[in-house]
Design a protein around this motif. Structure first.
Motif, mmCIF file in Angstrom:
data_model
loop_
_atom_site.group_PDB
_atom_site.id
_atom_site.type_symbol
_atom_site.label_atom_id
_atom_site.label_comp_id
_atom_site.label_asym_id
_atom_site.label_seq_id
_atom_site.Cartn_x
_atom_site.Cartn_y
_atom_site.Cartn_z
ATOM 1 N N UNK A 284 0.864 -1.177 0.000
ATOM 2 C CA UNK A 284 0.000 0.000 0.000
ATOM 3 C C UNK A 284 0.895 1.221 0.000
ATOM 4 N N UNK A 285 0.573 2.222 -0.841
ATOM 5 C CA UNK A 285 1.457 3.383 -0.935
ATOM 6 C C UNK A 285 1.615 4.137 0.382
ATOM 7 N N UNK A 286 0.571 4.148 1.235
ATOM 8 C CA UNK A 286 0.699 4.896 2.488
ATOM 9 C C UNK A 286 1.631 4.210 3.481
ATOM 10 N N UNK A 287 1.868 2.926 3.306
ATOM 11 C CA UNK A 287 2.752 2.198 4.218
ATOM 12 C C UNK A 287 4.205 2.173 3.749
ATOM 13 N N UNK A 288 4.445 2.543 2.519
ATOM 14 C CA UNK A 288 5.806 2.532 1.993
ATOM 15 C C UNK A 288 6.545 3.745 2.542
ATOM 16 N N UNK A 289 7.761 3.551 3.082
ATOM 17 C CA UNK A 289 8.489 4.708 3.633
ATOM 18 C C UNK A 289 8.851 5.677 2.514
ATOM 19 N N UNK A 290 8.897 6.957 2.863
ATOM 20 C CA UNK A 290 9.216 7.988 1.883
ATOM 21 C C UNK A 290 10.648 7.800 1.392
ATOM 22 N N UNK A 291 10.867 8.129 0.146
ATOM 23 C CA UNK A 291 12.203 8.001 -0.440
ATOM 24 C C UNK A 291 13.116 9.029 0.217
ATOM 25 N N UNK A 292 14.372 8.648 0.475
ATOM 26 C CA UNK A 292 15.279 9.611 1.102
ATOM 27 C C UNK A 292 15.518 10.794 0.173
ATOM 28 N N UNK A 293 15.703 11.962 0.773
ATOM 29 C CA UNK A 293 15.954 13.167 -0.016
ATOM 30 C C UNK A 293 17.266 13.012 -0.764
#
Length: 107
Positions: free
Chosen positions: A66-75
């Motif tokens: 699920x997209x909401x559970x995927x951690x955000x990509x590092x900057x």
């Protein structure tokens, strides 16, 4: 004399039969063949296979993300240029002041 020749030409032109143009023959209607009706064929239903069972039997596992559970990509970090910067060369000022000249290269 000229008038007489012209009258003879006109009379000859009028007395000539006009060439017949071939007339197209009327087309006779061709009987249309009756469409061949294909008998409905009975197709066997493909066997129903549960994808989870097929994958598990092969040693694989289905995973749902699920997209909401995927951690955000590092900057992204700022790219640091490697090596030394390019050296700026000055252009000779005389070349800009001279007019252009066409040069022939072939004899």
């Amino acid at each position: 004399a000229r008038q007489r020749e012209q009258e003879q030409r006109e009379a000859a032109a009028q007395s000539r039969p006009e060439p017949e143009t071939p007339r197209p023959e009327p087309e006779t209607p061709q009987p249309r063949p009756e469409p061949v009706r294909a008998e409905p064929t009975v197709r066997p239903e493909p066997p129903r296979v549960d994808p989870r069972e097929a994958l598990e039997s092969a040693g694989l596992q289905m995973v749902e993300t699920r997209p909401e559970r995927v951690p955000a990509a590092p900057a992204e970090t700022e790219v640091v240029p490697l090596g030394r910067p390019r050296r700026e060369r000055s252009r000779p000022a005389a070349a800009e002041d001279e007019p252009l000249v066409q040069v022939e290269t072939k004899n």
